[in-house]
Design an enzyme around this catalytic site. Structure first.
Site, mmCIF file in Angstrom:
data_model
loop_
_atom_site.group_PDB
_atom_site.id
_atom_site.type_symbol
_atom_site.label_atom_id
_atom_site.label_comp_id
_atom_site.label_asym_id
_atom_site.label_seq_id
_atom_site.Cartn_x
_atom_site.Cartn_y
_atom_site.Cartn_z
ATOM 1 N N ASN A 170 0.822 -1.203 0.000
ATOM 2 C CA ASN A 170 0.000 0.000 0.000
ATOM 3 C C ASN A 170 0.863 1.263 0.000
ATOM 4 O O ASN A 170 0.553 2.239 -0.671
ATOM 5 C CB ASN A 170 -0.915 0.025 1.221
ATOM 6 C CG ASN A 170 -1.726 1.298 1.305
ATOM 7 O OD1 ASN A 170 -2.649 1.500 0.515
ATOM 8 N ND2 ASN A 170 -1.365 2.184 2.226
ATOM 9 N N ASP A 234 3.403 -3.969 -13.294
ATOM 10 C CA ASP A 234 4.411 -4.835 -13.908
ATOM 11 C C ASP A 234 5.481 -5.232 -12.891
ATOM 12 O O ASP A 234 5.898 -6.391 -12.831
ATOM 13 C CB ASP A 234 5.033 -4.111 -15.100
ATOM 14 C CG ASP A 234 5.651 -5.073 -16.098
ATOM 15 O OD1 ASP A 234 5.137 -6.202 -16.239
ATOM 16 O OD2 ASP A 234 6.646 -4.697 -16.733
ATOM 17 N N ASP A 240 8.855 -11.130 -15.117
ATOM 18 C CA ASP A 240 9.443 -12.354 -14.564
ATOM 19 C C ASP A 240 10.213 -12.104 -13.280
ATOM 20 O O ASP A 240 10.322 -12.994 -12.435
ATOM 21 C CB ASP A 240 10.357 -13.011 -15.599
ATOM 22 C CG ASP A 240 9.582 -13.644 -16.744
ATOM 23 O OD1 ASP A 240 8.360 -13.851 -16.583
ATOM 24 O OD2 ASP A 240 10.188 -13.914 -17.797
ATOM 25 N N ASP A 259 -0.755 -6.900 3.743
ATOM 26 C CA ASP A 259 -0.945 -5.905 4.786
ATOM 27 C C ASP A 259 -1.891 -4.795 4.326
ATOM 28 O O ASP A 259 -1.858 -4.367 3.171
ATOM 29 C CB ASP A 259 0.422 -5.298 5.137
ATOM 30 C CG ASP A 259 0.342 -4.250 6.224
ATOM 31 O OD1 ASP A 259 0.034 -4.618 7.371
ATOM 32 O OD2 ASP A 259 0.585 -3.060 5.921
ATOM 33 N N GLU A 283 -5.290 -8.771 5.248
ATOM 34 C CA GLU A 283 -5.598 -8.125 6.513
ATOM 35 C C GLU A 283 -6.618 -7.020 6.250
ATOM 36 O O GLU A 283 -6.265 -5.870 6.027
ATOM 37 C CB GLU A 283 -4.337 -7.536 7.151
ATOM 38 C CG GLU A 283 -4.620 -6.884 8.501
ATOM 39 C CD GLU A 283 -3.784 -5.641 8.779
ATOM 40 O OE1 GLU A 283 -3.645 -5.288 9.954
ATOM 41 O OE2 GLU A 283 -3.281 -5.021 7.810
#
Length: 479
Positions: A170, A234, A240, A259, A283
């Site tokens: 976040n 991305d 990858d 989180d 969460e």
């Protein structure tokens, strides 16, 4: 993401040791399971170990799922010791946890954060620095070096245990100041100098930016990562060497604890899961079961059952076991519900042993908090509940009786496993009740050892059972 912990002391009882059950969910990762003395790779859809119903607890120091499934250990608490020793501390406990029937361990955020060697990891700077680059004042993280982390994960896999990474996507912290045309000020959003050289970020990767002013929520004044930016997508899960694929394929993590998922849309976790795979749990700190179910369905993920958490507090700390009749995530969808009694952020339940008896006999994926297991509660009693969970807690759940201080429920069994009856008594007296079981004309016993009764069920499956004061008893076939 910290809170005050309540130290609980409990009476020690001499009891058995053990394991439990569950079934399935969404993202697969191979696990080892002993089936009729052969080892095969079998998983549930959520990546947790699947059992065919004949499992025992642990074989030769390696976790083997019982018919009830697996138990998750939260392998840390807030402000674990500094000094780079924590990865080794956890590694040294893995064999004992495996022996006890614990099938997975959730680790704290593993990458370098702004406070370097002092950080609990929730202020991430460089997602690819696991304690191997000299930045933010240290080489190692608070928990240790990359080499020590990799040794922990390797040891867990040797024990047939999974390892879940705490993922903080976040917000970020530790960037340098830069002029930001979208705010007209300088912001701490320049991450072009991260030591790993991977996922370099600038102001346009954080709100507000060319993609908008904000998303679902910022946290603590930290720069709020913009998941709407294709560059961010991305680097988080697409390429990858994205964060998710690097954690899974290079570091060998098996799953994810996301989180503060209130801070971004559930589509973010859904996209991560679709591209990366592995078990996941979010969460979503909300007691509203409708909100929890909505998020889990849209994220294609499990979610921590905060609805059950707060109902257990009401039931076990406030003398109202009738609260356990209320709705919870595990009742809506047990395959997407991760149940818990305490964690590093919140520890409000004081009367913990009946709460653990509740989550370890009911549906959902139960979590044990490190300090409860290793420091605060009676480990033998917890091991007994883990064994019961892994070996007896199968099938759907029927609530048989509740009042303010008594609660009785039945697990109805599955695939030849007999299930159980759990009796929780928070009164100061022994209690007795007639209950309807799964079994006709069979001798049963209390697998906690709290009662010395060995009653035989009637032909109509009814039987009288008892429960000690301020405790619980768990009944199943005497076999």
């Amino acid at each position: 993401m910290k809170k005050t912990h309540f130290l609980v002391s409990m009476l020690a009882l001499v009891i058995f040791s053990g394991c439990r059950s569950n079934d399935e969910n969404d993202n697969e990762t191979p696990r080892q399971q002993e089936v009729h003395n052969k080892t095969v790779n079998v998983t549930n859809h959520d990546g947790r170990p699947f059992s065919t119903g004949n499992g025992s607890g642990s074989v030769a120091g390696k976790f083997v799922a019982g018919p009830g499934g697996s138990v998750l250990m939260q392998g840390f608490y807030w402000d674990v010791p500094e000094g780079g020793t924590w990865w080794n501390t956890v590694k040294d406990k893995l064999t004992a946890w495996s022996d006890s029937g614990i099938g997975a361990v959730w680790l704290p955020p593993a990458s370098k954060a702004q406070n370097g060697a002092y950080s609990m990891g929730y202020d991430p700077t460089d997602y690819y620095d696991f304690g191997n680059f000299n930045q933010n004042g240290s080489i190692e993280t608070r928990f240790g070096s990359r080499t020590e982390l990799e040794a922990l994960i390797t040891k867990a896999h040797t024990e047939n245990m999974q390892v879940y990474a705490d993922i903080v996507i976040n917000h970020n912290s530790g960037g340098q100041s830069q002029a930001n045309p979208f705010t007209g000020t300088n912001t701490w959003t320049d991450f072009s100098g991260v030591a790993s050289g991977k996922f370099q970020r600038s102001y346009n990767d954080f709100y507000k930016n060319s993609y908008g002013n904000n998303d679902e929520g910022a946290f603590g004044g930290f720069p709020d990562l913009c998941h709407a930016n294709p560059y961010v997508q991305d680097w988080l899960w697409g390429r990858d060497d994205s964060v998710g694929k690097y954690y899974k394929n290079v570091m060998k993590f098996d799953g994810w604890r996301f989180d503060y998922v209130k801070g971004f849309g559930p589509w973010v976790v859904n996209s991560w899961n679709s591209n990366v795979g592995g078990f996941s749990v979010g969460e979503l700190w909300d007691s509203n079961v409708n909100t929890l179910e909505w998020w889990a369905n849209n994220a294609n993920s499990s979610v921590f059952d905060f609805a059950a958490y707060y109902k257990m507090d009401e039931a076990f700390d406030n003398g109202n076991l009738n609260a356990l009749n209320d709705d919870m995530m595990w009742k809506r969808n047990p395959y997407k519900a991760v149940t818990f009694v305490a964690n590093h952020d919140t520890d409000v339940i004081y009367n913990k042993m009946p709460a653990y008896a509740y989550i370890l006999t009911h549906e959902g994926y139960p979590t044990i908090f490190y300090r409860d297991y290793e420091e605060w509660l009676n480990k033998e009693r917890l091991n007994n509940l883990i064994w019961i969970h892994n070996n007896k807690a199968t099938g759907t759940t029927s609530i048989l009786y509740t009042d303010n201080d008594e609660y009785i429920a039945r697990r109805n069994g599955y695939n030849g496993n007999p299930g159980l009856v759990v009796y929780i008594n928070t009164s100061s007296n022994w209690q007795e009740r007639w209950v309807e079981t799964n079994w006709s004309s069979k001798q049963i016993k209390d697998f906690t050892g709290g009662s010395s009764w060995y009653p035989t069920t009637q032909g109509d499956k009814w039987v009288k059972i008892q429960c000690p004061p301020n405790s619980y008893s768990i009944w199943s076939l005497n076999q």
